[in-house]
Design a protein around this motif. Structure first.
Motif, PDB file in Angstrom:
ATOM      1  N   ALA A  76       0.801  -1.172  -0.005  1.00 46.57           N
ATOM      2  CA  ALA A  76      -0.193  -0.117   0.034  1.00 46.57           C
ATOM      3  C   ALA A  76       0.904   1.297  -0.117  1.00 46.57           C
ATOM      4  O   ALA A  76       0.277   2.377  -0.236  1.00 46.57           O
ATOM      5  CB  ALA A  76      -0.850   0.255   1.081  1.00 46.57           C
TER       6      ALA A  76
ATOM      7  N   SER B 130      -3.149   7.553  -5.187  1.00 45.37           N
ATOM      8  CA  SER B 130      -4.098   7.154  -4.127  1.00 45.37           C
ATOM      9  C   SER B 130      -3.778   7.828  -2.928  1.00 45.37           C
ATOM     10  O   SER B 130      -2.930   7.802  -2.263  1.00 45.37           O
ATOM     11  CB  SER B 130      -3.973   5.616  -4.010  1.00 45.37           C
TER      12      SER B 130
ATOM     13  N   LEU C 163      -5.002   6.774   0.037  1.00 48.86           N
ATOM     14  CA  LEU C 163      -4.803   5.711   1.181  1.00 48.86           C
ATOM     15  C   LEU C 163      -3.128   5.402   1.036  1.00 48.86           C
ATOM     16  O   LEU C 163      -2.697   5.348   1.982  1.00 48.86           O
ATOM     17  CB  LEU C 163      -5.702   4.331   0.650  1.00 48.86           C
ATOM     18  N   SER C 164      -2.679   5.107  -0.113  1.00 51.03           N
ATOM     19  CA  SER C 164      -1.312   5.153  -0.221  1.00 51.03           C
ATOM     20  C   SER C 164      -0.552   6.194   0.427  1.00 51.03           C
ATOM     21  O   SER C 164       0.272   6.173   1.180  1.00 51.03           O
ATOM     22  CB  SER C 164      -0.732   4.934  -1.718  1.00 51.03           C
TER      23      SER C 164
ATOM     24  N   THR D 100      -7.822   4.332  -9.482  1.00 45.32           N
ATOM     25  CA  THR D 100      -6.663   5.249  -9.113  1.00 45.32           C
ATOM     26  C   THR D 100      -6.733   5.525  -7.632  1.00 45.32           C
ATOM     27  O   THR D 100      -5.716   5.766  -6.707  1.00 45.32           O
ATOM     28  CB  THR D 100      -6.989   7.105  -9.551  1.00 45.32           C
ATOM     29  N   VAL D 101      -7.692   4.981  -6.932  1.00 42.95           N
ATOM     30  CA  VAL D 101      -7.753   4.890  -5.586  1.00 42.95           C
ATOM     31  C   VAL D 101      -6.911   3.767  -4.922  1.00 42.95           C
ATOM     32  O   VAL D 101      -6.567   3.671  -3.684  1.00 42.95           O
ATOM     33  CB  VAL D 101      -8.998   4.759  -4.689  1.00 42.95           C
ATOM     34  N   CYS D 102      -6.621   2.740  -5.900  1.00 39.49           N
ATOM     35  CA  CYS D 102      -6.137   1.494  -5.093  1.00 39.49           C
ATOM     36  C   CYS D 102      -4.689   1.992  -4.753  1.00 39.49           C
ATOM     37  O   CYS D 102      -3.858   2.310  -5.385  1.00 39.49           O
ATOM     38  CB  CYS D 102      -6.124   0.495  -6.382  1.00 39.49           C
ATOM     39  N   PRO D 103      -4.129   1.477  -3.306  1.00 37.28           N
ATOM     40  CA  PRO D 103      -3.067   1.956  -2.715  1.00 37.28           C
ATOM     41  C   PRO D 103      -2.005   1.031  -3.239  1.00 37.28           C
ATOM     42  O   PRO D 103      -0.709   1.273  -3.147  1.00 37.28           O
ATOM     43  CB  PRO D 103      -3.018   1.892  -1.424  1.00 37.28           C
ATOM     44  N   THR D 104      -2.434  -0.428  -3.953  1.00 37.39           N
ATOM     45  CA  THR D 104      -1.480  -1.294  -4.215  1.00 37.39           C
ATOM     46  C   THR D 104      -0.815  -1.389  -5.702  1.00 37.39           C
ATOM     47  O   THR D 104       0.138  -1.977  -5.961  1.00 37.39           O
ATOM     48  CB  THR D 104      -1.715  -2.665  -3.739  1.00 37.39           C
TER      49      THR D 104
ATOM     50  N   ILE E  87      -4.527  -6.123  -1.333  1.00 30.90           N
ATOM     51  CA  ILE E  87      -4.522  -6.463  -0.081  1.00 30.90           C
ATOM     52  C   ILE E  87      -6.110  -6.498   0.687  1.00 30.90           C
ATOM     53  O   ILE E  87      -6.021  -6.536   1.730  1.00 30.90           O
ATOM     54  CB  ILE E  87      -3.823  -5.263   0.603  1.00 30.90           C
TER      55      ILE E  87
ATOM     56  N   LEU F  22     -11.325  -0.478  -0.927  1.00 28.16           N
ATOM     57  CA  LEU F  22     -11.679   0.890  -1.203  1.00 28.16           C
ATOM     58  C   LEU F  22     -12.027   1.163  -2.682  1.00 28.16           C
ATOM     59  O   LEU F  22     -13.039   1.896  -2.813  1.00 28.16           O
ATOM     60  CB  LEU F  22     -10.081   1.761  -0.893  1.00 28.16           C
TER      61      LEU F  22
END
Ligand code: SF4
Ligand code: SF4
Lengths: 312, 242
Positions: A71, A78, A80-81, B91-95, B115, B119
């Motif tokens: 992440a 992102s 969140l990231s 785009t919101v995906c943190p991974t 993960i 989101l």
């Protein structure tokens, strides 16, 4: 939206932790209480502890916590990231600041400033995770970020008040700060609730299905008879009556009681003041947890338009 | 990775004809059947034989009532990923697990790096992503990526499972980026629509609106004025209504 307890706890605990870090660093910078070693080290330890506990709790929400490091990679797009990266980065100046304070009895001002900056940016990133989600009107608005910031400072102020009283470092600044931040927080929440109740998203069952040209659209049959992931996660609904009661709890336990008790600490003895500020922290925690729970439970997602909701 | 490609070579997607969909759910069932062994397999079911059944589906068929009176009609409405051109689910995906392919625009999830933060499912206005509780990762329509490029299948079968199974041909598959393609022409001819265009996600999939009945004066179902009975009928009426 489903109010997952791990996220409700994460956002409130890390908010309070960052608020505390900011106030401790600031107190050190303006030389107000510095260098009171025990107050400083406890403040930073509790602050980082709350942030850490929040981060661990947020991992509990993941399907694959062991992959959480991934992440940190998508900070370009992102929120969140970005939040994860900022949260980890903020540990560096905070730990350095704490180390200088304890070991050398010195205030590392640059580290203190960087701690304040990191705490603010991390809290903004947390709020932006929600404020950037277009399908949820209750989150994508201009209230979300200021409320997260003000509540972080306010709850951090309550914790700072408790620590100062416990170490016998009472002064008028924290009751004053808590009153201002608390009143601002309550006003923002009341404004936010008026915004929530007063409008609707521009999405309707008509444009969700594209059938508006024919007339009003009503659901006839859902695709399945049992609830599914979408309904459990995005279709969570809290009865209006309960929401009303919880809003009252937020205003009374979350704001009125802690503000009142903080002010009262100035007029009583040291033991009573510590006790008052402890009750203020507990009451504030209950109230702000209820606030965060409602932030999720009252938020409607556009997918519910496909499941019979007439507004989102 | 979670940055969106600036443009995609093709814009593969579906065109769904709401005028002729009969709501038989065959597409949803065949989707479940194929994908349970496909790219995102399995499509886990929880408590499948119990009281509280739930499970992962990529395609769900809703039924709506639109309009009132003689203009009103029932519309069956299959709902699945629209493989949007500018979707926030990516785009919101943190991974970087969630991504849009530059070559054909298909939006996919990498199950090895997801993960399971959920989101992306919050960011999709259309409810096209479903979390697999058992695998702990997000799952979604792949546009049957393992069929459309699958050279071991006969050419006629290289379409998404939902398209191949629809008994009334209400579903069409093709390149919506090519104005000369069959699907693009269909969209132009029938006024294909975007769902929730206000979100700005620019869905690739289009829905064809139900054809409206020809503008005609709706004939009243019953004579609207009562007719006075005369003679024998009047006498009968008086007798009977006593
Ligand atoms: S329909 Fe939803 S999941 Fe599919 S691309 Fe669009 S936003 Fe993403
Ligand atoms: S659930 Fe998986 S695919 Fe979706 S945003 Fe989180 S990591 Fe990315």
């Amino acid at each position: 939206m489903h109010p997952a307890l791990s996220i409700v706890f994460f956002t409130t605990a890390s908010g309070a932790g960052y608020g505390l870090l900011v106030l401790v660093a600031w107190a050190a910078l303006i030389g107000h209480h510095a260098p009171q070693t025990y107050f400083g080290i406890t403040g930073i330890a509790v602050g980082l502890g709350l942030v850490g506990a929040g981060l661990l709790s947020s991992l509990g929400h993941l399907g694959h916590p062991e992959r959480a490091w991934r992440a940190l990679t998508q900070w370009r797009s992102s929120w969140l990231s970005r939040e994860g990266v900022m949260a980890l980065l903020t540990f560096l100046p905070a730990l350095f600041f704490a180390w200088r304070w304890v070991v050398a009895d010195q205030i590392a001002s640059l580290a203190a400033w960087l701690t304040i900056l990191g705490a603010a940016l991390t809290t903004i990133c947390t709020a932006m995770i929600y404020a950037s989600l277009k399908p949820v009107r209750a989150w994508r608005n201009l209230w979300t970020v200021p409320i997260y910031l003000v509540l972080a400072l306010y709850t951090g102020g309550l914790l700072t008040g408790l620590l100062l009283n416990a170490y016998g470092l009472r002064g008028p600044f924290i009751p004053f700060f808590v009153s201002i931040a608390g009143i601002l927080g309550a006003v923002l929440k009341i404004g936010y609730w008026a915004f929530l109740d007063g409008g609707r998203s521009s999405s309707t069952p008509e444009n969700a299905t594209g059938l508006g040209a024919i007339g009003k659209v009503k659901m006839l049959d859902p695709p399945n008879t049992e609830a599914n992931y979408l309904l459990k996660e995005m279709g969570y609904r809290v009865a209006r009556k309960h929401a009303g009661r919880l809003r009252l709890i937020v205003l009374v336990l979350g704001f009125a009681v802690p503000i009142g008790l903080s002010v009262l600490t100035l007029y009583v003895g040291a033991v009573a003041a510590t006790l008052f500020s402890l009750i203020a922290v507990v009451s504030g925690a209950i109230g702000i947890l209820a606030e965060r729970w409602l932030f999720f439970a009252e938020a409607k997602h556009t997918v519910t338009l496909y499941y019979g909701a007439s507004r989102a | 990775m979670t940055d969106l490609p600036k443009t995609t070579g093709k814009k593969l997607g579906l065109v769904i004809d709401l005028d002729i969909c009969v709501g038989c759910h065959a597409c949803a069932v065949n989707c479940k059947e194929w994908n349970d062994g496909g790219h995102m397999a399995p499509l886990t079911d929880l408590d499948p034989y119990g009281k509280d059944v739930s499970g992962v589906w990529f395609n769900r068929v809703h039924s709506f009532e639109a309009g009132d009176h003689e203009c009103g009609r029932t519309v069956h409405f299959p709902r699945s990923c629209l493989h949007c051109e500018t979707p926030d689910c990516v785009t919101v995906c943190p991974t970087g697990a969630s991504y849009k392919r530059a070559e054909d625009g298909i939006v996919l999830v990498n199950a090895d790096t997801c993960i399971g933060c959920k989101l992306c499912s919050w960011a999709c206005p259309y409810g096209a992503r479903e979390f697999d509780e058992i695998d702990g990762v997000m799952k979604k329509c792949t546009l049957c990526i393992d069929r459309i490029y699958n050279e071991t299948l006969q050419e006629i079968d290289r379409v998404p499972a939902c398209v191949s199974t629809c008994p009334v041909s209400a579903r069409h598959f093709g390149d919506l980026g090519d104005p000369e393609s069959k699907v693009s022409k269909l969209v132009a001819e029938r006024g294909g629509m975007d769902l929730m265009p206000e979100m700005g996600y620019r869905p690739v999939n289009k829905y064809l609106p139900p054809r409206l009945p020809k503008q005609q004066k709706a004939a009243p179902l019953m004579p609207s004025e009562e007719v006075e009975a005369k003679g024998f009928l009047a006498w009968l009426d008086r007798r009977l209504s006593r």
